[in-house]
Motif scaffolding. Structure first.
Motif: not given
Length: 290
Positions: A196-203, A218-219, A223-234, A246-250
């Motif tokens: 859930y980390i934004r790609s630009a924040e990894i560094e 990590l990535d 916007d850090g939300l790609d995985a949540y969209r997949t989980i919610a959709r599927e 149940a999901v952990e979030i930033g």
């Protein structure tokens, strides 16, 4: 360091890490010395003059050098405690951290109730890594079984090894899958600590995280939300009636992740904070089925 005692070794290790600017130097030094020498905290008090052999001194020296280079202490040890259990780590697994215990603690009574009512309950752990979430739940809920999925074979091997070490292999299965791609059937609970980390924040992350945690764990995308969209959709088509997601979030993602799941037809059950007071876990029901 010939003839070095346990007390002297602990002092030298603390000083070396402290001089290198390592935060928590005393704690890290104690963990490394105890693990390598096979001693305990009480023995440091009751037997401080114990002589440490040369091989152990060499091993401690090497471990301290690794810590000074930025490698996290638990990566050096090769394991980390989580929810009272010991989990082996590997290159492609995150360290299970205390914040994630919030998710486990929230799920245990719900799963126990399902198990009592149905005689069994099933868990899908997405991005299982070390297997920490699934295996902690299995340890706490004897009627539960779990499927841990991950895209990494290294992570799946580690999770399976942890399951064997904890005596939970009969109720845990590891499966290679990119999220839901290889999943069939329905589950009473779907759980995940996704990237859930934004790609630009990894560094900008601490070097202990940036250089040693697996990037794909990590990535979370732009916007850090790609995985949540997949989980919610599927999730809905893989969730039993009355089940939970149940999901952990930033710590700053509560509103955005909530909107994603509500938009997919889920209902909010609860939002939980971790021990430091940060938003950490969101739990949903339904997807039109609850």
């Amino acid at each position: 360091m010939k003839g070095t005692t346990l007390a002297e070794l602990l002092h030298l290790a603390r000083r070396r890490l402290s001089d290198a600017g390592i935060e928590g130097a005393a704690f890290d030094a104690r963990l490394l010395v105890e693990d390598i020498t096979g001693t305990t905290r009480s023995e440091a008090i009751t037997d401080p003059d114990r002589l440490i052999d040369a091989d152990m001194l060499t091993a401690v020296d090497a471990a301290l050098s690794r810590r000074i280079s930025g490698e996290p202490v638990h990566r050096i040890l090769g394991y980390r405690e989580f929810h009272g259990l010991r989990f082996s780590l590997s290159a492609e697994t995150l360290e299970p951290r205390p914040d994630t215990e919030t998710l486990v603690d929230a799920m245990v009574p719900l799963l126990a109730e399902i198990g009592e009512r149905k005689g069994t309950c099933s868990i899908l752990d997405l991005g299982t890594g070390t297997g920490a979430i699934a295996l902690a739940l299995l340890a706490a809920v004897p009627r539960a079984s779990a499927l841990g999925v991950d895209i990494s074979e290294d992570a799946l091997d580690t999770a399976a090894r942890n399951a064997r070490g904890l005596g939970l292999s009969e109720r845990f299965k590891a499966l290679r899958s990119n999220w839901f791609e290889g999943i069939s059937g329905q589950f009473d609970a779907i759980v995940s600590n996704p990237p859930y980390i934004r790609s630009a924040e990894i560094e900008t992350l601490q070097k202990e995280v940036r250089n040693f945690d697996p990037l794909r764990a990590l990535d979370g995308g732009a916007d850090g939300l790609d995985a949540y969209r997949t989980i919610a959709r599927e999730s809905a088509r893989h969730l039993e009636t009355g089940g939970f997601v149940a999901v952990e979030i930033g710590s700053s993602q509560k509103a955005e992740v909530t909107d994603i799941f509500l938009g997919a037809g889920f209902l909010m059950k609860t939002a939980l904070r971790d021990l430091t007071g940060n938003d950490r876990v969101l739990m949903f029901t339904g997807g039109g089925k609850a």
